[in-house]
Design a protein around this motif. Structure first.
Motif, PDB file in Angstrom:
ATOM      1  N   TYR A   1     -14.640  -8.780   7.063  1.00  0.00           N
ATOM      2  CA  TYR A   1     -14.838 -10.217   6.921  1.00  0.00           C
ATOM      3  C   TYR A   1     -13.811 -11.011   7.725  1.00  0.00           C
ATOM      4  O   TYR A   1     -13.648 -12.218   7.532  1.00  0.00           O
ATOM      5  CB  TYR A   1     -14.762 -10.611   5.441  1.00  0.00           C
ATOM      6  N   GLY A   2     -13.107 -10.322   8.631  1.00  0.00           N
ATOM      7  CA  GLY A   2     -12.203 -10.997   9.548  1.00  0.00           C
ATOM      8  C   GLY A   2     -10.804 -11.252   9.024  1.00  0.00           C
ATOM      9  O   GLY A   2     -10.046 -12.009   9.647  1.00  0.00           O
ATOM     10  N   LEU A   3     -10.409 -10.635   7.910  1.00  0.00           N
ATOM     11  CA  LEU A   3      -9.073 -10.843   7.375  1.00  0.00           C
ATOM     12  C   LEU A   3      -8.106  -9.780   7.897  1.00  0.00           C
ATOM     13  O   LEU A   3      -8.443  -8.592   7.941  1.00  0.00           O
ATOM     14  CB  LEU A   3      -9.075 -10.791   5.842  1.00  0.00           C
ATOM     15  N   ASP A   4      -6.922 -10.230   8.295  1.00  0.00           N
ATOM     16  CA  ASP A   4      -5.835  -9.315   8.591  1.00  0.00           C
ATOM     17  C   ASP A   4      -5.124  -9.002   7.282  1.00  0.00           C
ATOM     18  O   ASP A   4      -4.949  -9.894   6.445  1.00  0.00           O
ATOM     19  CB  ASP A   4      -4.847  -9.947   9.574  1.00  0.00           C
ATOM     20  N   CYS A   5      -4.719  -7.756   7.096  1.00  0.00           N
ATOM     21  CA  CYS A   5      -4.097  -7.358   5.833  1.00  0.00           C
ATOM     22  C   CYS A   5      -2.706  -6.787   6.065  1.00  0.00           C
ATOM     23  O   CYS A   5      -2.502  -5.964   6.961  1.00  0.00           O
ATOM     24  CB  CYS A   5      -4.968  -6.320   5.116  1.00  0.00           C
ATOM     25  N   GLU A   6      -1.765  -7.250   5.254  1.00  0.00           N
ATOM     26  CA  GLU A   6      -0.417  -6.708   5.244  1.00  0.00           C
ATOM     27  C   GLU A   6      -0.094  -6.256   3.825  1.00  0.00           C
ATOM     28  O   GLU A   6      -0.797  -6.630   2.872  1.00  0.00           O
ATOM     29  CB  GLU A   6       0.587  -7.743   5.750  1.00  0.00           C
ATOM     30  N   PHE A   7       0.984  -5.461   3.686  1.00  0.00           N
ATOM     31  CA  PHE A   7       1.250  -4.815   2.405  1.00  0.00           C
ATOM     32  C   PHE A   7       2.722  -4.927   2.030  1.00  0.00           C
ATOM     33  O   PHE A   7       3.604  -4.843   2.885  1.00  0.00           O
ATOM     34  CB  PHE A   7       0.858  -3.338   2.466  1.00  0.00           C
ATOM     35  N   GLY A   8       2.953  -5.111   0.742  1.00  0.00           N
ATOM     36  CA  GLY A   8       4.297  -5.073   0.194  1.00  0.00           C
ATOM     37  C   GLY A   8       4.422  -3.904  -0.758  1.00  0.00           C
ATOM     38  O   GLY A   8       3.570  -3.720  -1.634  1.00  0.00           O
ATOM     39  N   LEU A   9       5.470  -3.098  -0.593  1.00  0.00           N
ATOM     40  CA  LEU A   9       5.749  -1.968  -1.475  1.00  0.00           C
ATOM     41  C   LEU A   9       7.168  -2.095  -2.025  1.00  0.00           C
ATOM     42  O   LEU A   9       8.022  -2.749  -1.413  1.00  0.00           O
ATOM     43  CB  LEU A   9       5.633  -0.634  -0.722  1.00  0.00           C
ATOM     44  N   ASN A  10       7.420  -1.444  -3.127  1.00  0.00           N
ATOM     45  CA  ASN A  10       8.746  -1.466  -3.733  1.00  0.00           C
ATOM     46  C   ASN A  10       9.778  -0.824  -2.794  1.00  0.00           C
ATOM     47  O   ASN A  10       9.462   0.072  -2.009  1.00  0.00           O
ATOM     48  CB  ASN A  10       8.721  -0.722  -5.061  1.00  0.00           C
ATOM     49  N   TYR A  11      10.994  -1.284  -2.880  1.00  0.00           N
ATOM     50  CA  TYR A  11      12.071  -0.722  -2.070  1.00  0.00           C
ATOM     51  C   TYR A  11      12.134   0.793  -2.206  1.00  0.00           C
ATOM     52  O   TYR A  11      12.068   1.342  -3.301  1.00  0.00           O
ATOM     53  CB  TYR A  11      13.421  -1.310  -2.503  1.00  0.00           C
ATOM     54  N   GLY A  12      12.248   1.473  -1.074  1.00  0.00           N
ATOM     55  CA  GLY A  12      12.394   2.921  -1.083  1.00  0.00           C
ATOM     56  C   GLY A  12      11.118   3.712  -1.274  1.00  0.00           C
ATOM     57  O   GLY A  12      11.171   4.933  -1.435  1.00  0.00           O
ATOM     58  N   SER A  13       9.956   3.052  -1.231  1.00  0.00           N
ATOM     59  CA  SER A  13       8.685   3.760  -1.420  1.00  0.00           C
ATOM     60  C   SER A  13       8.422   4.741  -0.277  1.00  0.00           C
ATOM     61  O   SER A  13       8.748   4.462   0.882  1.00  0.00           O
ATOM     62  CB  SER A  13       7.530   2.761  -1.508  1.00  0.00           C
ATOM     63  N   MET A  14       7.802   5.875  -0.609  1.00  0.00           N
ATOM     64  CA  MET A  14       7.476   6.879   0.401  1.00  0.00           C
ATOM     65  C   MET A  14       6.401   6.381   1.366  1.00  0.00           C
ATOM     66  O   MET A  14       6.455   6.645   2.558  1.00  0.00           O
ATOM     67  CB  MET A  14       7.001   8.169  -0.279  1.00  0.00           C
ATOM     68  N   GLY A  15       5.397   5.692   0.823  1.00  0.00           N
ATOM     69  CA  GLY A  15       4.359   5.094   1.670  1.00  0.00           C
ATOM     70  C   GLY A  15       3.527   6.094   2.452  1.00  0.00           C
ATOM     71  O   GLY A  15       3.023   5.775   3.536  1.00  0.00           O
ATOM     72  N   THR A  16       3.347   7.298   1.899  1.00  0.00           N
ATOM     73  CA  THR A  16       2.659   8.364   2.636  1.00  0.00           C
ATOM     74  C   THR A  16       1.268   7.959   3.106  1.00  0.00           C
ATOM     75  O   THR A  16       0.889   8.204   4.260  1.00  0.00           O
ATOM     76  CB  THR A  16       2.549   9.635   1.764  1.00  0.00           C
ATOM     77  N   LEU A  17       0.484   7.334   2.228  1.00  0.00           N
ATOM     78  CA  LEU A  17      -0.878   6.945   2.620  1.00  0.00           C
ATOM     79  C   LEU A  17      -0.869   5.905   3.728  1.00  0.00           C
ATOM     80  O   LEU A  17      -1.730   5.910   4.611  1.00  0.00           O
ATOM     81  CB  LEU A  17      -1.631   6.399   1.403  1.00  0.00           C
ATOM     82  N   PHE A  18       0.112   5.014   3.707  1.00  0.00           N
ATOM     83  CA  PHE A  18       0.205   3.992   4.746  1.00  0.00           C
ATOM     84  C   PHE A  18       0.638   4.608   6.074  1.00  0.00           C
ATOM     85  O   PHE A  18       0.122   4.259   7.132  1.00  0.00           O
ATOM     86  CB  PHE A  18       1.165   2.884   4.309  1.00  0.00           C
ATOM     87  N   LYS A  19       1.583   5.537   6.018  1.00  0.00           N
ATOM     88  CA  LYS A  19       2.028   6.219   7.237  1.00  0.00           C
ATOM     89  C   LYS A  19       0.874   6.960   7.895  1.00  0.00           C
ATOM     90  O   LYS A  19       0.736   6.954   9.124  1.00  0.00           O
ATOM     91  CB  LYS A  19       3.155   7.198   6.900  1.00  0.00           C
TER      92      LYS A  19
ATOM     93  N   THR B   1       9.886  -5.005  -0.862  1.00  0.00           N
ATOM     94  CA  THR B   1      10.208  -6.047  -1.829  1.00  0.00           C
ATOM     95  C   THR B   1      10.372  -5.379  -3.187  1.00  0.00           C
ATOM     96  O   THR B   1      10.238  -4.154  -3.298  1.00  0.00           O
ATOM     97  CB  THR B   1       9.104  -7.126  -1.861  1.00  0.00           C
ATOM     98  N   SER B   2      10.670  -6.136  -4.202  1.00  0.00           N
ATOM     99  CA  SER B   2      10.859  -5.553  -5.533  1.00  0.00           C
ATOM    100  C   SER B   2       9.557  -5.630  -6.325  1.00  0.00           C
ATOM    101  O   SER B   2       9.041  -6.723  -6.581  1.00  0.00           O
ATOM    102  CB  SER B   2      11.969  -6.293  -6.284  1.00  0.00           C
ATOM    103  N   ILE B   3       9.017  -4.459  -6.691  1.00  0.00           N
ATOM    104  CA  ILE B   3       7.821  -4.392  -7.534  1.00  0.00           C
ATOM    105  C   ILE B   3       8.097  -3.380  -8.645  1.00  0.00           C
ATOM    106  O   ILE B   3       7.722  -2.208  -8.558  1.00  0.00           O
ATOM    107  CB  ILE B   3       6.564  -4.002  -6.731  1.00  0.00           C
ATOM    108  N   PRO B   4       8.797  -3.801  -9.695  1.00  0.00           N
ATOM    109  CA  PRO B   4       9.147  -2.874 -10.782  1.00  0.00           C
ATOM    110  C   PRO B   4       7.920  -2.461 -11.580  1.00  0.00           C
ATOM    111  O   PRO B   4       6.918  -3.171 -11.627  1.00  0.00           O
ATOM    112  CB  PRO B   4      10.118  -3.684 -11.636  1.00  0.00           C
ATOM    113  N   GLN B   5       8.013  -1.288 -12.206  1.00  0.00           N
ATOM    114  CA  GLN B   5       6.948  -0.784 -13.060  1.00  0.00           C
ATOM    115  C   GLN B   5       7.434  -0.750 -14.506  1.00  0.00           C
ATOM    116  O   GLN B   5       8.613  -0.543 -14.764  1.00  0.00           O
ATOM    117  CB  GLN B   5       6.544   0.630 -12.638  1.00  0.00           C
TER     118      GLN B   5
END
Length: 347
Positions: free
Chosen positions: A29-47, A56-60
């Motif tokens: 639909y023409g949207l650019d997407c960016e992502f915020g993850l908690n500090y120190g996240s592995m981010g394997t799927l994004f990599k 950023t800070s996203i506590p659980q």
């Protein structure tokens, strides 16, 4: 236009997959997407998808397993995290914020409210359901809002968004990647508790093996505790660890034994795979997915898993037919959610 996803977790499991699958639908639909993850996240799927992210800070607070204590501790962290998120929004300048499950939904949407930015919370736990009081939410099947009859105009309901390419796996690719000991003449049982391997699922594999069932017993996932690997490093069990070719493995599997939650359950439904849900795997949680997908799965405790499997095999075609009745709706869920988000921007 730009959407910023605030994502709970380490960027390796279901919460990250949900965000990525929605973002792929939004891109149409023409949207650019960016992502915020908690500090120190592995981010394997994004990599693996060549995607960088903002820290950023996203506590659980424990999600479905949250206690009063963890919620209080999470509450103190939440206040600071909200203001960190507002700072991030000023930098990124999104047109809409999408909070993905738990802390991602709570922090993401609360900060968007303060910053005056439209937001949508994709919710799945009792805690993040409260976001519906002030913004649009999409309740997934594990959310208490999904089964609740409500007149709240902020609440939409959807199956979990999955990548529609999950049904395009290649059986031959999976066969090439199977370890020594795999017998293509035998049926294949796939066991998984998602990206993370929990103890009860690890124990299910040797229990099946010891039952004498004639099948390839295949189990995947990164162990939450390294000692769980000891249950699997024996003859008769094929442990693959964390893999990125699950869609190919689905084509090889005759049925799956998975948890009563998550993206993988929806992927199995989309692939018309018969399902046994093993109960109490993740901190004793129970979502009653059998009520959502009636006839498409059966439940089992670990103690009687071997008996359930034998009965299941007698009715496997009936279960597979039931699963196929839900597949199309599950495949369309990501696009359904994307349209709701786009409508939020227009308002």
């Amino acid at each position: 236009m730009k959407a910023l996803f605030m994502v709970t977790g380490r960027g390796i499991g279901g919460d990250a997959a949900i965000a990525l699958n929605i973002s792929k639908a939004l891109s149409k639909y023409g949207l650019d997407c960016e992502f915020g993850l908690n500090y120190g996240s592995m981010g394997t799927l994004f990599k693996k998808n060549g995607i960088e992210w903002h820290e950023t800070s996203i506590p659980q607070a424990g999600g479905h397993a949250a206690t009063k204590s963890t919620l209080i501790k999470g509450g103190f962290k939440t206040i600071r995290a909200i203001f960190d998120a507002v700072k991030l929004y000023r930098k990124v300048k999104p047109d809409v914020v999408v909070g993905s499950i738990g802390g991602g939904a709570i922090i993401g949407c609360a900060a968007a409210k303060i910053a005056g930015i439209p937001s949508v919370g994709v919710v799945s736990t009792p805690s993040d359901a409260k976001v519906s009081k002030f913004t649009t939410v999409i309740a997934l099947p594990e959310s208490p809002l999904f089964k609740l009859q409500t007149n709240n105009k902020n609440v939409y309901k959807s199956y979990m968004p999955i990548n529609s390419e999950v049904i395009t796996g290649n059986k031959e690719n999976a066969l090439k990647l199977m370890p020594e000991g795999y017998d293509p003449a035998l049926p294949t049982i796939l066991l998984s508790s998602g990206s993370t391997l929990f103890e009860k699922m690890a124990l299910a594999a040797p229990k099946l093996r010891d039952s004498g069932i004639k099948a390839n017993i295949v189990i995947i996932g990164h162990p939450i505790d390294v000692k769980y690997r000891e249950y699997l490093e024996t003859d008769g069990i094929l442990y693959l660890g964390y893999i990125d070719w699950v869609r190919d493995l689905y084509k090889l599997a005759d049925f799956v034994i998975i948890t009563d939650d998550g993206v993988m359950l929806h992927e199995a439904i989309a692939c018309n795979l018969p399902i046994i849900t093993l109960l109490g795997v993740k901190y004793g949680r129970y979502h009653n997915m059998g009520e959502i997908f009636k006839g498409a799965m059966v439940e089992s405790d670990l103690n009687n898993l071997d008996n359930v499997v034998n009965d299941f095999l007698d009715n496997i075609e009936k279960t597979k037919t039931k699963a196929s009745g839900y597949g199309e709706d599950v495949l369309e869920s990501a696009d359904k959610i994307a349209k709701i988000i786009c409508d939020k921007i227009k308002k």
